[in-house]
Scaffold this motif. Structure first.
Motif, PDB file in Angstrom:
ATOM      1  N   GLY A   1      26.798 -85.597  16.142  1.00 40.42           N
ATOM      2  CA  GLY A   1      25.929 -86.474  15.376  1.00 40.42           C
ATOM      3  C   GLY A   1      26.583 -86.986  14.115  1.00 40.42           C
ATOM      4  O   GLY A   1      27.792 -87.246  14.062  1.00 40.42           O
TER       5      GLY A   1
ATOM      6  N   ASP B   1      22.954 -84.485  10.557  1.00 39.92           N
ATOM      7  CA  ASP B   1      22.613 -83.657  11.714  1.00 39.92           C
ATOM      8  C   ASP B   1      23.278 -82.295  11.578  1.00 39.92           C
ATOM      9  O   ASP B   1      24.466 -82.194  11.247  1.00 39.92           O
TER      10      ASP B   1
ATOM     11  N   LEU C   1      16.500 -85.581  17.246  1.00 37.98           N
ATOM     12  CA  LEU C   1      16.532 -84.125  17.296  1.00 37.98           C
ATOM     13  C   LEU C   1      16.493 -83.636  18.736  1.00 37.98           C
ATOM     14  O   LEU C   1      17.205 -82.697  19.104  1.00 37.98           O
TER      15      LEU C   1
END
Length: 403
Positions: free
Chosen positions: A238, A242, A211
């Motif tokens: 991602g 994500d 993250l």
């Protein structure tokens, strides 16, 4: 700083620096948030730079090792933290820096809460509305690609796109995709590609990560820059799970860089197959239509009126002649019956005619007015009468009426 000085009575630089240090020391402490970069240690001191992730602003911070080691988890490069800092001025070097008195890492929960607040702001402003999103061109001439230097995302996009359509062209802008400089470099590359009139679509690609690694792609300034682009933007950040905020405002979200290449560039093999199928379908439709029209034309030509038009005329001639003969027979029969009726009527007229009676020796006596004298009693002496015979008429005068 209020000391009176003049060219004749200057202060030593040490005194000036001491006064600056005294003035700065009165500023007190403040809690500040930022991103750690350029982390290093020397002896009992940890040196770092606290950078603002939105603006290109940073400050040098020194941290006692015990304060740094007391932070759990220990901050690393790229970590977001909240620090209690106080300004310090180093008289010996004439330099300014902050001293960290306490460090608190920004937790994942707090990051998610901030991202959620920013997400709500973006949605409320309508930047994520579907009607704002533009359709991608069917076959872009040149694709702008923003990715990391020598990254797997770059290879995935280029190789898959060229495998699908070998003639596709790319303009690649390599930037930092994580860390303190990512937002600025990605935003600048986006602005540069958006101003290029040859670019038909822009792909922002990055591989997977934590993250914290993907935080630059949820930065408000970058999100608003993507929303303001005139060129369609594809977000490929991602993996499938994500969801950086850039996905909300991008014109198309791709689950991976490979998926972005598949969505932006059509497959030449699939398109050729589609063209071949459409061509075959068109041929079948045209051939079927021609066959139906040929069958209809053959059926039309097989009709007697077209196969032997003279025969139809002859049939009509025969009908006319038959009707003419029938009319002639009907007329002849009618004339014959009328002639017979006339003969019968003439015979009856002859039989009933007064002339025939006169020929048998009878006569007709009439007054001058033409009235027939039916009785002698109505006649008087001197009455003039007309006597009609079969061969003529005589005028007589009554001499003496009969009794």
């Amino acid at each position: 700083m209020t000391a009176k000085t003049s060219p004749e009575q200057p202060l030593p630089i040490r005194s000036v620096l001491q006064m600056v240090a005294q003035w700065i020391s009165r500023l007190g402490t403040v809690w500040a948030e930022g991103q750690i970069t350029e982390l290093s240690s020397r002896g009992g001191t940890v040196f770092l730079t606290l950078r603002d992730p939105v603006a290109n602003v940073s400050a040098r911070v020194t941290c006692p090792r015990n304060v740094y080691e007391a932070t759990v988890p220990r901050p690393v490069d790229g970590a977001r933290v909240v620090m209690l800092i106080k300004p310090d001025f180093w008289v010996n070097r004439g330099s300014f820096a902050f001293t960290a008195l306490e460090i608190r890492p920004v937790g994942i929960g707090e990051l998610l809460a901030r991202l959620e607040r920013l997400r709500q702001i973006i949605v409320a402003e309508g930047l994520a509305n579907a009607e704002r999103k533009r359709r991608l061109p069917f076959l872009p001439g040149t694709i702008g690609l923003i990715c990391g230097r020598d990254s797997a995302a770059e290879r995935d996009v280029l190789e898959n796109a060229r495998r699908r359509w070998p003639a596709v062209r790319f303009k690649v802008e390599t930037v930092a995709v994580q860390g303190p400089y990512a937002v600025g470099e990605v935003t600048e590359a986006l602005r540069k590609l958006d101003l290029d009139s040859e670019i038909d679509v822009i792909i922002i690609a990055r591989g997977g990560g934590s993250l914290e690694d993907l935080l630059p792609f949820s930065d408000e300034s970058l999100v608003r820059a993507v929303a303001a682009c005139r060129t369609p933007v594809v977000s490929a950040i991602g993996h499938e799970q994500d969801n950086p905020l850039i996905d909300l405002v991008a014109d198309l979200r791709a689950s991976t860089p490979t998926d972005a290449a598949k969505k932006v560039v059509p497959d030449v093999g699939e398109q050729l197959t589609l063209v071949r199928q459409l061509r075959d379908r068109g041929r079948r439709v045209v051939v079927g239509r021609l066959d139906r029209e040929a069958s209809w034309l053959a059926a039309l030509r097989s009709r007697p009126s077209l196969s032997d038009p003279v025969r139809e005329i002859e049939r009509r001639v025969e009908q006319v002649e038959a009707l003419r003969d029938r009319a002639r027979r009907c007329l002849t029969s009618s004339l014959d019956r009328a002639g017979d009726s006339l003969e019968h009527l003439r015979a009856r007229l002859v039989a009933l005619s007064p002339a025939a009676t006169l020929e048998r020796g009878y006569a007709i006596v009439q007054h001058p007015t033409g009235d027939v004298v039916r009785q002698a009693a109505g006649l008087g002496p001197g009455d003039e009468l007309s006597v009609r015979f079969s061969d003529g008429r005589v005028e007589v005068t009554v001499a003496k009426p009969s009794t």
